[in-house]
Design an enzyme around this catalytic site. Sequence first.
Site, short mmCIF file in Angstrom:
data_model
loop_
_atom_site.label_atom_id
_atom_site.label_comp_id
_atom_site.label_asym_id
_atom_site.label_seq_id
_atom_site.Cartn_x
_atom_site.Cartn_y
_atom_site.Cartn_z
N ASN A 602 0.83 -1.20 0.00
CA ASN A 602 0.00 0.00 0.00
C ASN A 602 0.86 1.25 0.00
O ASN A 602 2.06 1.21 -0.30
CB ASN A 602 -0.92 -0.02 1.22
CG ASN A 602 -0.13 0.10 2.52
OD1 ASN A 602 0.89 -0.55 2.69
ND2 ASN A 602 -0.58 0.94 3.43
N CYS A 604 2.11 2.89 2.43
CA CYS A 604 3.19 2.92 3.44
C CYS A 604 3.86 1.57 3.64
O CYS A 604 4.55 1.36 4.64
CB CYS A 604 2.66 3.46 4.76
SG CYS A 604 1.92 5.10 4.65
N GLU A 606 2.98 -1.45 4.53
CA GLU A 606 2.72 -2.43 5.59
C GLU A 606 1.57 -3.37 5.29
O GLU A 606 1.38 -4.36 6.01
CB GLU A 606 2.46 -1.71 6.93
CG GLU A 606 1.06 -1.17 7.13
CD GLU A 606 0.87 0.20 6.51
OE1 GLU A 606 -0.07 0.91 6.90
OE2 GLU A 606 1.67 0.57 5.63
#
Length: 971
Positions: A602, A604, A606
């Site tokens: 995604n 970021c 994670e």
Amino acid sequence: MTMQTSQGGEASLTESATENTTAQRAANLTQAPGASAAEVSATAPGQLRVIKRNGTVVPFEASKISVAITKAFLAVEGGTAAASSRIHETVAKLTEMVTATFKRRMPSGGTIHIEDVQDQVELSLMRAGEHKIARDYVIYREQQASKRAARQSLSAETQEAADRINVVQLDGSKAPLDLERLHIIVSEACAGLDDVSETRILDEALRNLYDGVSMQELSTSLVITARTLIEQEPNYTYASARLLCDNLRTEALSFLGVADSATQGDMDRLYAKALPAYIARGVELELLDPTLAEYDLERMGKAILPERDLQFTYLGLQTLYDRYFIHSDEVRFELPQIFFMRVAMGLAVEETDREARAIEFYRLLSSFDYMSSTPTLFNAGTLRPQLSSCYLTTVPDDLHGIYGAIQDNAMLSKFAGGLGNDWTPVRALGSYIKGTNGKSQGVVPFLKVVNDTAVAVNQGGKRKGAVCSYLETWHMDIEEFVELRKNTGDDRRRTHDMNTANWIPDLFMKRVFDDGDWTLFSPNDVPDLHDLYGKAFEERYCAYEAMAATGELKYSKTVKAQNLWRKMLGMLFETGHPWMTFKDPCNLRSPQQHAGVVHSSNLCTEITLNTSADEIAVCNLGSINLPQHVDENGLNLEKLAETVRTAVRMLDNVIDINYYSVDTARNSNFRHRPVGLGLMGFQDALYKQHIAYGSEDAVTFADRSMEAISYYAIDASSKLAEERGAYESYEGSLWSQGILPIDSLGKLVEERGSDYIKVDDSMTMDWTSLREAVKARGMRNSNVMAIAPTATIANITGVSQSIEPTYQNLYVKSNLSGEFTVVNPYLVNDLKVRGLWDSVMVNDLKYYDGSVQAIERIPADLRAIYSNAFEVEPRWIVECASRRQKWIDQAQSLNLYINNASGKKLDITYRMAWYSGLKTTYYLRSLAATGTEKSTIDTGQLNAVSSESAPAPAPVPMACSLDDPDCEACQ
């Protein structure tokens, strides 16, 4: 007739009638009216006299006591005929009791101190059983004592200055500065805080005031004065927040019509009154869901805990005020505890006993033990509850599908979602297009449109849109893709506002290790590679390479794997992009292998969920505040289990309540129900245990703490499945086979080969029993854990973000709410214990950019514990992450810090990340070798630029957490 105040001034009885309660007036009226010296000396022998606090002596008049007590009773019991009759009789008896007491003590007359008179009034009320009036009377006496202390604590110069200041009220009128109220506000702000001086705040704030100052400027002066002291004493951050809270109370309570202003002490009763007024006004303004008005608001109001307003840091409360509190025409009418209650009620609307669950959720959020992600905090309880954090999409290889995906981006971004796009299926530059008999322009021109769409759709003005585009390393456009963030070249083929990430197969990393060749293809020629991973990918990829070698596949390109790897690292160092994320561990360890393929992460890095043309993956995030679960015995497992249980329930509720702007996202979320429970404050948890980040003890704590979170999260989701049913696609998942995240680690080792991986597989908890329980009960959620960056919610709760080491021990943090001094309170407390915290130490920390390593008078053990992020060797950060990763069914937003970064350091660090079994990495953060002028340091000789070596390239942007506060989708 007039009445002398405790400061010796005069106030009319009509002014006295404006006091907060009649019992308060009783206290004033027992101070008999002033008398001249001649009048006192002429007092008849045997008459009682009263010594006032300012030393003057006045005649004792019982009638004043009678009038005051009468008004006190009228305020409590009203003015009905029945009440008046009883009050008249009772007051007469009470007045006689007080008067008789003094006449009995002094039959020949004499002097009595005003405090003695008030003591007897209080005692007579208690003896008569009038406890409510007596209670208010006692409270008011304490408040008056505090007011007197206000002036006594200030310098004569400040008192004189305060007497000359008139304050412009909200209605435009002027009134004398209410020094007594200021003292109450500042005293409350400093209550219970060590090494914080209310006198210092008042003195310095009043020194900067002027006649005609507005109420807003007056409040701001107090806040600014306190916040300037934070670098000298970290506890001033709490005092600053409490002073800011006074501003918020005035703004919100007056807007709601509850009160013109209030002290923190007043909120014990006012929060319960403010909650229904807030919800009614919010519904009226079409800002809140009308369903909230259907709650038992009296019960909800009684559950509010006003004292939890006191735990905010200044940065935390200012962040909430600026970006989270609901407002109308820029007036914030949401107070901190009402904010948490609104979110809790919004998350409990579909619970059977919604009041009980909302109170449970409120207590968890307001305790700071756990915090929901930013979209949930923004939108819970509103008319459009877009509560999810992340959306992952796969872009198909046709024009209609490409622009449909871009439209999906816009709709998802509009309501505060962070985006991850998989662009691997789109054919490469120069590849054949059958429909037009022409050649493709490749991925890059479309990514330029994605970039500009993210800028254009700014999430309702709250923050910029944020997207990350992913491309697999075998794609023919990969070399141009890694240059998208360069500041040179054709700007039409650059994306300066969009994040990018490499989606790297294990086979490529093996070729890098073995110094082999690497072949690039266009996905329309090798379409199955997109969905393959592990040994299946290796076999098919090698088959395609053979076809390219024989000419069967005509459109391909062969490069040295290490040359491409160096280019990827070079661009990462120069521009911060693309990030390094690894395809095979994300898929080989995915619980949902039977239901699809993980094609990207995604925004970021994670989230690792399946995507396809028919499914947009959605994830809902929240984070445990780890230091809140550490005590003198280490990790408090009992408390952690309770926090995780409630947190998983809250996250699961998001799925059903959430607003979905795209149907494919809704369908996917209801089918798989993934959530991402993470943590924040890892560094703080180490500080509380006096553990250095760069140590084996830190690695062990990372392992054990994540093991516990994993155990309790899986158990909580499984118990929810027993209550609510397993998620739709459960059958065939790794969960259904009794394969937990720790077990899937073996699958990665087997597929990759032991020569290319080194991981720890130790465990300490009873995983055998949990496996059996999961198989018997099922799972409510396909995925349960992910560690997000948490920059903003960590600010709110006052802890270090996510799993990050401390950036600096003293620095100025800039974000959309302004500039904030951040000082490491753990360091300051340890230095205080050793007698080392003083103004010289503050200057030293400024001079050395928050580093303690060059400050020789700090002991070696503290220098190790308080090493900053660039002083911790990257191997410790990677090893801690590796130990966590074995327990997590998704991934971690892992930033890597490298001091004086070089090609060799980057090469070693990122190889190590892959070799240690990590699924993804996030930003590379490098530090230049040059220092900067220390303009705020007292000693002039330190104001110079120093350089240990030749200037390094500019530091890589600090992204979500430091330099770019706009990105909050995962936080």
